[in-house]
Structures are given as C-alpha cells and as structure tokens.
Design a protein around this motif. Structure first.
Motif, PDB file in Angstrom:
ATOM      1  N   ALA A   1       0.571   6.329  -7.157  1.00 24.34           N
ATOM      2  CA  ALA A   1      -0.633   7.060  -7.543  1.00 24.34           C
ATOM      3  C   ALA A   1      -0.482   8.568  -7.358  1.00 24.34           C
ATOM      4  O   ALA A   1      -0.991   9.359  -8.152  1.00 24.34           O
ATOM      5  CB  ALA A   1      -1.825   6.563  -6.724  1.00 24.34           C
ATOM      6  N   THR A   2       0.249   8.968  -6.299  1.00 21.06           N
ATOM      7  CA  THR A   2       0.324  10.393  -5.955  1.00 21.06           C
ATOM      8  C   THR A   2       1.642  11.061  -6.321  1.00 21.06           C
ATOM      9  O   THR A   2       1.723  12.294  -6.371  1.00 21.06           O
ATOM     10  CB  THR A   2       0.096  10.578  -4.446  1.00 21.06           C
TER      11      THR A   2
ATOM     12  N   VAL B   1       0.298   3.919  -3.047  1.00 15.88           N
ATOM     13  CA  VAL B   1      -0.016   5.340  -2.844  1.00 15.88           C
ATOM     14  C   VAL B   1       1.064   6.210  -3.469  1.00 15.88           C
ATOM     15  O   VAL B   1       0.770   7.235  -4.107  1.00 15.88           O
ATOM     16  CB  VAL B   1      -0.166   5.653  -1.341  1.00 15.88           C
TER      17      VAL B   1
ATOM     18  N   CYS C   1      -9.888   1.001  -0.062  1.00 15.68           N
ATOM     19  CA  CYS C   1     -10.420   1.000   1.306  1.00 15.68           C
ATOM     20  C   CYS C   1     -11.781   0.307   1.361  1.00 15.68           C
ATOM     21  O   CYS C   1     -12.086  -0.419   2.322  1.00 15.68           O
ATOM     22  CB  CYS C   1     -10.529   2.423   1.836  1.00 15.68           C
TER      23      CYS C   1
ATOM     24  N   ILE D   1       0.806  -1.219   0.000  1.00 13.29           N
ATOM     25  CA  ILE D   1       0.000   0.000   0.000  1.00 13.29           C
ATOM     26  C   ILE D   1       0.843   1.276   0.000  1.00 13.29           C
ATOM     27  O   ILE D   1       0.491   2.244  -0.706  1.00 13.29           O
ATOM     28  CB  ILE D   1      -1.026  -0.006   1.178  1.00 13.29           C
ATOM     29  N   PRO D   2       1.977   1.353   0.723  1.00 18.54           N
ATOM     30  CA  PRO D   2       2.767   2.592   0.604  1.00 18.54           C
ATOM     31  C   PRO D   2       3.278   2.814  -0.816  1.00 18.54           C
ATOM     32  O   PRO D   2       3.297   3.955  -1.302  1.00 18.54           O
ATOM     33  CB  PRO D   2       3.933   2.367   1.580  1.00 18.54           C
TER      34      PRO D   2
ATOM     35  N   ILE E   1      -6.013   9.683  -6.038  1.00 18.81           N
ATOM     36  CA  ILE E   1      -6.360   9.078  -4.748  1.00 18.81           C
ATOM     37  C   ILE E   1      -7.640   8.260  -4.831  1.00 18.81           C
ATOM     38  O   ILE E   1      -7.973   7.501  -3.909  1.00 18.81           O
ATOM     39  CB  ILE E   1      -6.492  10.174  -3.659  1.00 18.81           C
TER      40      ILE E   1
ATOM     41  N   TRP F   1      -1.180   5.211   5.650  1.00 18.77           N
ATOM     42  CA  TRP F   1      -2.189   4.426   4.931  1.00 18.77           C
ATOM     43  C   TRP F   1      -2.270   2.978   5.414  1.00 18.77           C
ATOM     44  O   TRP F   1      -3.378   2.453   5.585  1.00 18.77           O
ATOM     45  CB  TRP F   1      -1.948   4.486   3.427  1.00 18.77           C
TER      46      TRP F   1
ATOM     47  N   VAL G   1      -7.199   4.629  -4.244  1.00 17.15           N
ATOM     48  CA  VAL G   1      -6.952   4.300  -2.837  1.00 17.15           C
ATOM     49  C   VAL G   1      -8.267   4.228  -2.063  1.00 17.15           C
ATOM     50  O   VAL G   1      -8.446   3.374  -1.193  1.00 17.15           O
ATOM     51  CB  VAL G   1      -5.995   5.318  -2.207  1.00 17.15           C
TER      52      VAL G   1
ATOM     53  N   GLN H   1      -5.635   1.094   6.821  1.00 16.26           N
ATOM     54  CA  GLN H   1      -6.090  -0.226   6.361  1.00 16.26           C
ATOM     55  C   GLN H   1      -6.179  -1.197   7.538  1.00 16.26           C
ATOM     56  O   GLN H   1      -7.113  -2.005   7.629  1.00 16.26           O
ATOM     57  CB  GLN H   1      -5.114  -0.781   5.309  1.00 16.26           C
TER      58      GLN H   1
ATOM     59  N   ALA I   1       4.107   7.603   3.208  1.00 18.80           N
ATOM     60  CA  ALA I   1       2.734   7.104   3.080  1.00 18.80           C
ATOM     61  C   ALA I   1       2.420   6.017   4.101  1.00 18.80           C
ATOM     62  O   ALA I   1       1.519   5.206   3.895  1.00 18.80           O
ATOM     63  CB  ALA I   1       2.498   6.575   1.665  1.00 18.80           C
TER      64      ALA I   1
END
Length: 461
Positions: free
Chosen positions: A285-286, A282, A358, A278-279, A351, A296, A354, A300, A293
């Motif tokens: 994506a960002t 993210v 979630c 997930i880091p 985002i 996040w 993401v 989760q 990150a």
C-alpha cells in the motif's frame, strides 16, 4: 487425590487455556519472520510463499480432527500434554531448516500444525467442560485472550529481533515457540481431567473432586454431576451407533451445522489474511519495505488482546447471536468500503485501507474471534462432541489454510481492495447464517442446549 486438593480454580483456568498461547504464537510468528525469510532465501514465487505461511494451518486441519477423537478416548489433559511436546520439537526443527530448504520447512510446519490444530480443538472443549453455565462465555473467552496474547508475543519478538542478521532472525523467531511449549507441559501436568470425561469413563468420585475446586457449594456440584450422568447415560446407549454420519442425523444435525458453520465462516471471512501478511499489505500500500513495517503487527496484536479482554467483560451481558451479527456487519463494511472509496476518490491515501483493517480487527477481536470457540465448546451434544468439535476445528483450519495460501496469489493478480471486498461479502453472508441457522446458547447448560437441539431436530424431521 490429596495433592489435587491444592489446585486452585485460577490455576486450572489459566493453564487450561494456556494452549492458546502456543496456538497464537505459531499462527502469528510467520508474520514477522516471512519478510526476513523471503530475503534470506530470495523467495519470489507466490505459491511457495503461500505454502510456507499456510503449512501450519494445513497440518491443523488434521490435528483438530484427530485430537477431538483421541481426547474422547484418552482425555483432554493427556492430549494437551502430547500437543505441547509436538509444539516444542517441531518449533526447534523449524529453527534449524537447511538453507533454501523450502520443502523441508513446509513439511516441518505441517507437522507442527498437528499440535496447533489439536490445541484449537482441545482447549475450548476443556474450558467449556470446566466452566459453570453462567460464566462459560467469559471463561471460555480466556482461550481467545491466550491466543491473542500469543500472537502479540510473536509480533513483539519479531519486532525486537528484526535487528538480527536475516539468516538468524527468522530462525530465532520460529524457535522461540519452544519456550511457551515447555511452560504449557509443566503447567498441564498438575491439571485435573475434565469432570465430563471422568464421569463418561466411570469415575464419578474423581469428577466430584474436580468440581469441588471450581464450584462454590455442594448442591451445585451434585446437580451438575446428576445432569452430566444423565447425558452420559444417553450417550452410552447410542455410542455403538455413533459414526461420522451420526453428526448429521436428524437429532444432531441442527446443532452440528450451526457450530461447524460458525467455525468455517470465521476463517473464510479473511481475518488471517491480515494477521499473516500485514507487513506485506502495508508494504504494497505504501511502497515501503515489509521489514520496516513490523510495528503494524504489534498494533494489530494490541487491538486483539484489548478486544479479547473486552469480550470477557461483556460476554454474559449480550447474546451470542447479537455480538456475532454486530461484528460480522462492521467487519464486512470495513472490507468493502475501501474498495468503494478507491473507486470514488482519486489518489486515495494508501494508508486508508490499513485504518479500515484496524477497524475490522477491533470488531473481530471481541465478536467472531472469541465467540467461535465458545460456540464450538458449548454447541455440540455430548454423544458427538469429540467428533463434532474436531470437525469444526478442521473446517476452521481449512479456511485458515486456504486464506493463507491464496491471499498472496490473489493480491498478485488483483488490487488489495478488491481482494478484501470479496472477504467482506463473505462476512455479510456469515451474518445471514447466524441469523437463520444459529440458536442462542448464552446462559444455558450444555445439557439444556443438547435437549433443545434434539427437539429442534425432531421437529424438522
């Protein structure tokens, strides 16, 4: 036996499921440790990153299978104790990896995975054999609460330790797994053995004593003892003929395929791509750094724990199949919709993916995540339970390892939205599998499930 009379049912259920803490910590800790490890060792090769991340899952493939068989011979309790020792030793050995020792770390984490796989097979089996039929879903769900709590604990530790120098941060993150391992070992020392294992090995009085800790009246205990003895007698008659091939013989095939299928689908649906990366997801994506990150994973983890608690509340209020199909449908759409929106909306907010992840985690947390292990614990006939549980656990870890290994390679070759859309299709295929191949087990004793499965097998033949 006098000392064992002091054991409360809450203690038994708590430490019976505590192995999930280590299971969760070890599959979650690399999420936060990886960004620091990548920088410390200047790792850029996607395959090496995938192997370091997935090494625990590779070892777990074999740990689950071996532990399932050994627990039939030596007992659930002894094998959980062995697993705790392995957890502690190899967590500390991971912490002292030599600089740029990628191969060393991969090998150590594979060996650590043996204990992770063992816990994934032993804890559900132990909990299902201790729990009464009308509470088996919620009590077995404690395993998932422990797993998610372990994951959340690892995410919080990663977040708190992010200020350490890179060369120390990831080492401390990995080494901290030894602490709950010691707690598990000390707690399990006082646990009783599974009553089904005791009866199978000619110790009905000890089994009766164990059941007296966790059942309210003598008539219930005697009825359960009788049911277990009947099932155990049947097993003894076929024990000499039991082999791996037996799992897929006519009278067992239906239930084995159902249980192993659910365990396999759970991982190939892609949940661990989120939990491991997930880091990095993210960051991609960002455009921000992965080490920034780390909040996040904590988010989760909180969602996972809340979902597992929700499951305990609703476990006996809804059918197993209903929850699996509901969860799988929403999970599939949560993966597929970002890809469709990305095609329709120019400059979509990065985002958005993401947020959908979630939603996926929320529904996964109270459906497929806990129910997979509930079904593995209650689906298989006693004659093949050890082997079948081990096979289900191993196939589950095959999926986990494969996802952990190939996800960074896939995202290096295509858009993240496309990768998740593939997992979304697998989620929907899992819904169809549950609809057509998985029987309902809620509210039935293990012996009733076995009888129904055998009758189905005979009708098929």
């Amino acid at each position: 036996m006098a000392q064992e009379k002091k054991i409360s049912s809450k203690y038994i259920y708590f430490f019976g499921s505590f192995g999930g803490i280590l299971f969760g910590y070890d599959i979650g800790v690399m999420t936060g440790a990886l960004p620091f490890l990548k920088n410390d060792w200047s790792l850029t090769n996607a395959s090496v990153i995938g192997w370091i991340t997935s090494a625990v899952m590779f070892g777990a493939i074999f740990g689950g299978s071996v532990a399932g068989q050994l627990s039939d011979k030596f007992g659930r309790k002894k094998m959980i104790l062995v697993s705790a020792v392995i957890f502690a030793i190899f967590s500390l050995l991971s912490m002292v990896s030599p600089n740029n020792g990628a191969l060393y770390l991969i090998i150590i984490r594979i060996l650590l995975g043996l204990a992770v796989g063992a816990a994934s097979a032993l804890v559900p089996a132990y909990m299902s054999e201790m729990a009464p039929a009308n509470a088996r879903g919620s009590l077995s769900g404690l395993n998932q609460t422990m797993i998610t709590s372990g994951m959340l604990l690892s995410y919080i530790m990663d977040f708190l330790l992010k200020g350490l120098p890179e060369a120390w941060g990831w080492r401390v993150m990995l080494g901290c797994a030894a602490i709950p391992a010691v707690i598990l070992f000390l707690g399990v020392l006082k646990l009783p053995e599974s009553p089904r294992f005791l009866i199978k090995n000619g110790q009905p009085d000890e089994a009766r004593q164990v059941l007296s800790y966790i059942r309210k009246d003598d008539s219930e205990i005697e009825a359960e003892i009788k049911g277990i003895e009947i099932a155990s007698t049947k097993e003894t008659k076929v024990a000499e003929k039991t082999s791996w091939a037996t799992l897929f013989s006519g009278k067992y095939r239906y239930l084995v395929i159902a249980g192993v299928g659910v365990a396999t689908f759970q991982q190939f649906q892609g949940a661990n791509a989120i939990f491991y990366y997930i880091p990095l997801i993210v960051a991609k994506a960002t455009g921000n750094s992965a080490s920034s990150a780390l909040l996040w994973p904590v988010i989760q983890g909180v969602i996972l724990v809340l979902g597992s608690l929700l499951y305990i509340v609703i476990a006996e209020k809804f059918k197993r199949r209903t929850l699996l199909m509901l969860g799988g449908t929403v999970m599939g759409l949560s993966f597929i919709l970002p890809s469709l929106l990305n095609l329709m909306i120019a400059n979509m907010n990065p985002i958005t993916i993401v947020v959908f992840l979630c939603i996926y985690v929320a529904f996964y947390s109270f459906t497929w995540a806990p129910l997979t292990w509930v079904i593995v614990g209650e689906m298989f006939p006693l004659a093949v339970r050890g082997r079948a549980s081990g096979l289900a656990s191993s196939m589950n870890w095959v999926g986990s390892w494969a996802v952990g290994l190939v996800f960074p390679i896939m995202t290096a070759a295509m858009a993240q939205e496309a990768v998740f859309a593939i997992f979304g299709v697998i989620c929907l295929a899992g819904v169809l599998f549950v609809h057509y191949c998985v029987p309902e087990t809620q509210g039935h004793t293990l012996e009733e499930i076995e009888e129904a499965g055998m009758n189905h097998g005979k009708n098929k033949d």
